[in-house]
Design an enzyme around this catalytic site. Structure first.
Site, PDB file in Angstrom:
ATOM      1  N   GLY A  38       5.482   9.877  20.541  1.00  0.00           N
ATOM      2  CA  GLY A  38       5.694   8.519  20.066  1.00  0.00           C
ATOM      3  C   GLY A  38       7.028   7.994  20.548  1.00  0.00           C
ATOM      4  O   GLY A  38       7.685   8.580  21.425  1.00  0.00           O
ATOM      5  N   ALA A  73       9.965   7.977  19.218  1.00  0.00           N
ATOM      6  CA  ALA A  73      11.114   8.863  19.004  1.00  0.00           C
ATOM      7  C   ALA A  73      11.166   9.948  20.078  1.00  0.00           C
ATOM      8  O   ALA A  73      12.196  10.151  20.731  1.00  0.00           O
ATOM      9  CB  ALA A  73      11.042   9.488  17.614  1.00  0.00           C
ATOM     10  N   LYS A  96      -0.621  16.887  20.707  1.00  0.00           N
ATOM     11  CA  LYS A  96      -1.903  17.519  20.400  1.00  0.00           C
ATOM     12  C   LYS A  96      -3.100  16.650  20.773  1.00  0.00           C
ATOM     13  O   LYS A  96      -4.233  17.104  20.698  1.00  0.00           O
ATOM     14  CB  LYS A  96      -1.970  17.894  18.925  1.00  0.00           C
ATOM     15  CG  LYS A  96      -1.956  16.736  17.947  1.00  0.00           C
ATOM     16  CD  LYS A  96      -2.044  17.260  16.525  1.00  0.00           C
ATOM     17  CE  LYS A  96      -2.078  16.148  15.512  1.00  0.00           C
ATOM     18  NZ  LYS A  96      -2.156  16.660  14.125  1.00  0.00           N
ATOM     19  N   THR A 133       3.235   5.297  16.520  1.00  0.00           N
ATOM     20  CA  THR A 133       3.877   4.165  17.185  1.00  0.00           C
ATOM     21  C   THR A 133       2.853   3.156  17.677  1.00  0.00           C
ATOM     22  O   THR A 133       2.997   1.945  17.496  1.00  0.00           O
ATOM     23  CB  THR A 133       4.717   4.656  18.386  1.00  0.00           C
ATOM     24  OG1 THR A 133       5.753   5.521  17.935  1.00  0.00           O
ATOM     25  CG2 THR A 133       5.331   3.481  19.142  1.00  0.00           C
ATOM     26  N   GLN A 162       2.042  -2.661  13.991  1.00  0.00           N
ATOM     27  CA  GLN A 162       1.694  -4.036  14.339  1.00  0.00           C
ATOM     28  C   GLN A 162       2.886  -4.982  14.265  1.00  0.00           C
ATOM     29  O   GLN A 162       3.178  -5.725  15.191  1.00  0.00           O
ATOM     30  CB  GLN A 162       0.602  -4.561  13.387  1.00  0.00           C
ATOM     31  CG  GLN A 162      -0.761  -3.959  13.595  1.00  0.00           C
ATOM     32  CD  GLN A 162      -1.788  -4.569  12.640  1.00  0.00           C
ATOM     33  OE1 GLN A 162      -1.458  -5.366  11.770  1.00  0.00           O
ATOM     34  NE2 GLN A 162      -3.029  -4.182  12.805  1.00  0.00           N
ATOM     35  N   GLY A 163       3.592  -4.962  13.125  1.00  0.00           N
ATOM     36  CA  GLY A 163       4.541  -6.020  12.796  1.00  0.00           C
ATOM     37  C   GLY A 163       5.649  -6.226  13.795  1.00  0.00           C
ATOM     38  O   GLY A 163       5.810  -7.317  14.348  1.00  0.00           O
ATOM     39  N   GLY A 164       6.468  -5.220  14.058  1.00  0.00           N
ATOM     40  CA  GLY A 164       7.549  -5.384  15.008  1.00  0.00           C
ATOM     41  C   GLY A 164       8.755  -4.531  14.685  1.00  0.00           C
ATOM     42  O   GLY A 164       8.658  -3.516  14.000  1.00  0.00           O
ATOM     43  N   GLU A 190       9.381 -10.576   7.115  1.00  0.00           N
ATOM     44  CA  GLU A 190       8.482  -9.723   6.346  1.00  0.00           C
ATOM     45  C   GLU A 190       9.086  -9.425   4.980  1.00  0.00           C
ATOM     46  O   GLU A 190      10.238  -9.779   4.696  1.00  0.00           O
ATOM     47  CB  GLU A 190       8.184  -8.427   7.119  1.00  0.00           C
ATOM     48  CG  GLU A 190       7.445  -8.684   8.432  1.00  0.00           C
ATOM     49  CD  GLU A 190       7.136  -7.414   9.208  1.00  0.00           C
ATOM     50  OE1 GLU A 190       7.580  -6.329   8.772  1.00  0.00           O
ATOM     51  OE2 GLU A 190       6.468  -7.502  10.247  1.00  0.00           O
ATOM     52  N   HIS A 224       0.905   0.809   2.288  1.00  0.00           N
ATOM     53  CA  HIS A 224       0.949  -0.559   2.787  1.00  0.00           C
ATOM     54  C   HIS A 224       0.049  -1.413   1.905  1.00  0.00           C
ATOM     55  O   HIS A 224      -1.099  -1.041   1.643  1.00  0.00           O
ATOM     56  CB  HIS A 224       0.484  -0.634   4.241  1.00  0.00           C
ATOM     57  CG  HIS A 224       0.902  -1.903   4.920  1.00  0.00           C
ATOM     58  ND1 HIS A 224       0.329  -3.119   4.616  1.00  0.00           N
ATOM     59  CD2 HIS A 224       1.842  -2.158   5.859  1.00  0.00           C
ATOM     60  CE1 HIS A 224       0.903  -4.068   5.349  1.00  0.00           C
ATOM     61  NE2 HIS A 224       1.820  -3.511   6.109  1.00  0.00           N
ATOM     62  N   ARG A 272       7.531  -3.704  -0.250  1.00  0.00           N
ATOM     63  CA  ARG A 272       6.184  -3.142  -0.258  1.00  0.00           C
ATOM     64  C   ARG A 272       5.833  -2.381  -1.533  1.00  0.00           C
ATOM     65  O   ARG A 272       4.685  -2.398  -1.972  1.00  0.00           O
ATOM     66  CB  ARG A 272       6.006  -2.218   0.957  1.00  0.00           C
ATOM     67  CG  ARG A 272       5.912  -2.982   2.254  1.00  0.00           C
ATOM     68  CD  ARG A 272       5.774  -2.058   3.439  1.00  0.00           C
ATOM     69  NE  ARG A 272       5.678  -2.832   4.674  1.00  0.00           N
ATOM     70  CZ  ARG A 272       5.619  -2.296   5.879  1.00  0.00           C
ATOM     71  NH1 ARG A 272       5.650  -0.988   6.026  1.00  0.00           N
ATOM     72  NH2 ARG A 272       5.517  -3.069   6.951  1.00  0.00           N
ATOM     73  N   HIS A 283       0.590   4.763   4.129  1.00  0.00           N
ATOM     74  CA  HIS A 283       1.108   4.162   5.358  1.00  0.00           C
ATOM     75  C   HIS A 283       2.283   4.910   5.979  1.00  0.00           C
ATOM     76  O   HIS A 283       2.319   5.111   7.189  1.00  0.00           O
ATOM     77  CB  HIS A 283       1.520   2.728   5.053  1.00  0.00           C
ATOM     78  CG  HIS A 283       2.030   1.957   6.225  1.00  0.00           C
ATOM     79  ND1 HIS A 283       1.262   1.705   7.349  1.00  0.00           N
ATOM     80  CD2 HIS A 283       3.248   1.371   6.469  1.00  0.00           C
ATOM     81  CE1 HIS A 283       1.964   1.009   8.216  1.00  0.00           C
ATOM     82  NE2 HIS A 283       3.177   0.797   7.719  1.00  0.00           N
ATOM     83  N   ARG A 338      10.912   2.211   2.244  1.00  0.00           N
ATOM     84  CA  ARG A 338      11.305   1.684   3.559  1.00  0.00           C
ATOM     85  C   ARG A 338      11.166   0.175   3.616  1.00  0.00           C
ATOM     86  O   ARG A 338      10.137  -0.393   3.250  1.00  0.00           O
ATOM     87  CB  ARG A 338      10.429   2.307   4.652  1.00  0.00           C
ATOM     88  CG  ARG A 338      10.675   1.714   6.036  1.00  0.00           C
ATOM     89  CD  ARG A 338       9.928   2.473   7.094  1.00  0.00           C
ATOM     90  NE  ARG A 338       8.501   2.267   7.049  1.00  0.00           N
ATOM     91  CZ  ARG A 338       7.839   1.269   7.651  1.00  0.00           C
ATOM     92  NH1 ARG A 338       8.519   0.349   8.320  1.00  0.00           N
ATOM     93  NH2 ARG A 338       6.528   1.200   7.592  1.00  0.00           N
ATOM     94  N   SER A 372      11.244   1.138  10.726  1.00  0.00           N
ATOM     95  CA  SER A 372      10.891   2.480  11.195  1.00  0.00           C
ATOM     96  C   SER A 372      11.041   2.632  12.705  1.00  0.00           C
ATOM     97  O   SER A 372      11.579   3.637  13.190  1.00  0.00           O
ATOM     98  CB  SER A 372       9.464   2.845  10.769  1.00  0.00           C
ATOM     99  OG  SER A 372       8.545   1.859  11.201  1.00  0.00           O
TER     100      SER A 372
END
Length: 538
Positions: free
Chosen positions: A13, A15, A37, A45, A49-51, A117, A245, A293, A354, A389, A394
């Protein structure tokens, strides 16, 4: 089979790839091995969706505002120093990603489009349509694949971290110098178990949403990194803080991955309504649909239980349809594919597992409690998120900590000198006495039981009786699965089940220890917060 590499990265991903690319560019003569895997792009990742929340408009926004928003969402458990690091270093990391080819939506004047958000006081979310994670993953993969000293090995499942334990020494939680030498992996192409040794290993294995019946996470999100570190006697913290979420698309009878309706839809004006058409969020929080959230998810859960329904509604009927399609093309197409016309019909939504705010305990440079083993991304617990979070933090955290892990590793003597390879005496994997499992239902049914237990007893709202029941059932599942593991040849399904049971145990254990309600953890037996603010380390 034995393999050696200078740098080992587990996970592909944002990171893992960010770290791999930086290390490979700094050390062009050294080898960087990335193992995953599944396919290289099948990561959490990809489904973001959001950003990315980042301060790039200093006229209308500030680092201080972003820091305050993060601290408020984290409900007293954030590490303020880490929050400041991520927020202030974030713009440079985002610019690097742009330089590597990532494309974010822009206004006609060339400025980036900024969304808002839940929990954010300003518009600061940069995005690419409603597939921001996909775009970031695309850019990174292209850059990584162009780097000659990076090798990506797909369909390679890590079984365990190799430590002194595999040399015959007693390793416990109190052992002061637990050291990672590499990993044992199941190569799904050759169906052989291999030993990979490395000077330094980075875990970027993502989340654990598959511990629950319904999740926005892909099938690969089985908590592998957290489970492996716990088995290796490393420190894990704050696993009770599982973020649900608030708005996953509700589809009757669905198990597994649910389609995410990004929070940005509410940021653009989407309104949550109950079965009676009431806009109910104003009864729960003055920020209404843009509350953090944890608050929105609990409010939806409360409305569902009060009205006896399995979902609430997200009302977008007042939107300009053309603008909705431009910003959220995939959400529009998904809704259309299941018979929902967003111009005339509301979208049925319900909370789904989520994100894990806890994980492998690391310091501000990504060090775990095990030497030569770092972690970043969702599998880690950096102190940024605290008890909840803040939306779109993230991806930012993943980039910032991947960079800090890179800065920490360059120049180390063990890397510079390439002296003695670690763990040369480590034995090959011993599969004696094991046979192929005769019935896969022993694995698949245990997975269903685990997900049912976690969803029913350790969800958005908890109490002591539910947690005790969950622990009893997990104990039995663990015992049965360990017996199967000891007697059977390993398979991806068995390994994932084993890891998910461990993750479930850690979530329940952390929840049982926390005698309060804070952030994402709400226990009806302890509805108030404790004055003593503490992390739960297991």
């Amino acid at each position: 089979m034995e393999r050696k590499t200078d740098f080992l990265v587990i996970g592909s991903g944002i990171a893992g790839l960010t770290y791999a690319l930086k290390v490979a560019q700094y050390y062009p003569a050294k080898q960087v091995l990335v193992i995953t895997k599944a396919n290289a792009d099948e990561t959490n990742t990809k489904y973001a969706q959001g950003g990315v929340a980042v301060v790039n408009d200093l006229e209308n926004d500030s680092f201080e505002k972003h820091i305050d928003d993060t601290l408020i969402a984290g409900d007293g458990l954030c590490n303020k120093k880490v929050v400041e690091i991520v927020v202030k270093e974030g713009p440079d990391r985002v610019q690097e990603l742009i330089d590597w080819g990532a494309r974010f939506d822009k206004e006609k004047d060339g400025d980036y489009k900024l969304g808002k958000e839940g929990g954010h006081s300003e518009f600061r979310i940069i995005h690419h349509k409603d597939i921001t994670g996909w775009e970031m993953e695309r850019a990174l993969l292209e850059a990584v694949q162009a780097q000659p000293n990076i090798e990506i090995v797909k369909h390679c499942f890590v079984i365990d971290i190799i430590t002194q334990h595999h040399l015959g020494y007693l390793v416990t939680k109190s052992t002061p110098d637990i050291t990672a030498y590499g990993v044992y992996v199941l190569n799904l192409v050759t169906n052989r178990i291999e030993k990979i040794l490395s000077h330094h290993t980075l875990l970027a294995t993502g989340g654990n949403g598959q511990a629950y019946r319904t999740t926005t996470n892909p099938a690969i999100a089985t908590g592998d990194g957290v489970a492996m570190v716990y088995r290796a006697k490393g420190k894990i913290e704050n696993m009770e803080f599982i973020q649900f979420h608030p708005t996953a698309l509700y589809e009757a009878g669905l198990r597994g991955q649910a389609f995410l309706i990004t929070e940005a839809v509410r940021g653009d004006g989407g309104i949550l309504r109950n079965k009676d058409g009431e806009a109910f969020m104003e009864r729960y929080d003055e920020r209404k649909d843009l509350a953090p959230r944890d608050i929105v998810a609990r409010a939806i859960d409360s409305e569902m239980k009060r009205t006896g329904t399995e979902h609430v509604w997200l009302d977008c009927r007042h939107f300009d349809v053309a603008k909705f399609i431009d910003h959220f093309p995939n959400i529009y197409e998904k809704c259309k594919s299941v018979g929902i016309d967003i111009a005339h019909q509301m979208i049925p939504v319900a909370p789904a597992a989520h994100y894990s705010c806890g994980g492998i305990k690391v310091d501000e440079w990504g060090h775990s409690s095990i030497q030569n083993l770092s972690a970043c991304g969702e599998c880690s617990s950096t102190g940024l998120h605290g008890a909840n979070r803040l939306a779109s933090n993230s991806l930012l955290e993943a980039m910032v900590f991947a960079h800090r892990c890179y800065l920490d590793i360059i120049g180390r003597p063990a890397v510079e000198e390439s002296a003695v390879w670690p763990g040369d005496a480590i034995p090959a994997w011993d599969a004696k006495g094991t046979t192929d499992p005769k019935e896969m239902i022993l694995i698949t049914q245990s997975l269903k039981e685990l997900q049912q237990v976690m969803s029913d007893y350790v969800g958005i709202v908890r109490n002591d009786i539910r947690l005790k029941r969950a622990m009893k059932r997990l104990d039995l599942l663990w015992e049965e699965t360990e017996q199967l593991y000891q007697s059977s040849s390993v398979s991806p399904q068995l390994l994932e089940l084993r890891n998910l049971i461990t993750v479930g145990y850690l979530i329940v254990k952390g929840a049982a220890f926390r005698k309060e309600s804070r952030g994402l953890h709400f226990n009806t037996d302890y509805p108030e917060k404790n004055e003593l603010v503490q992390n739960i380390v297991l």
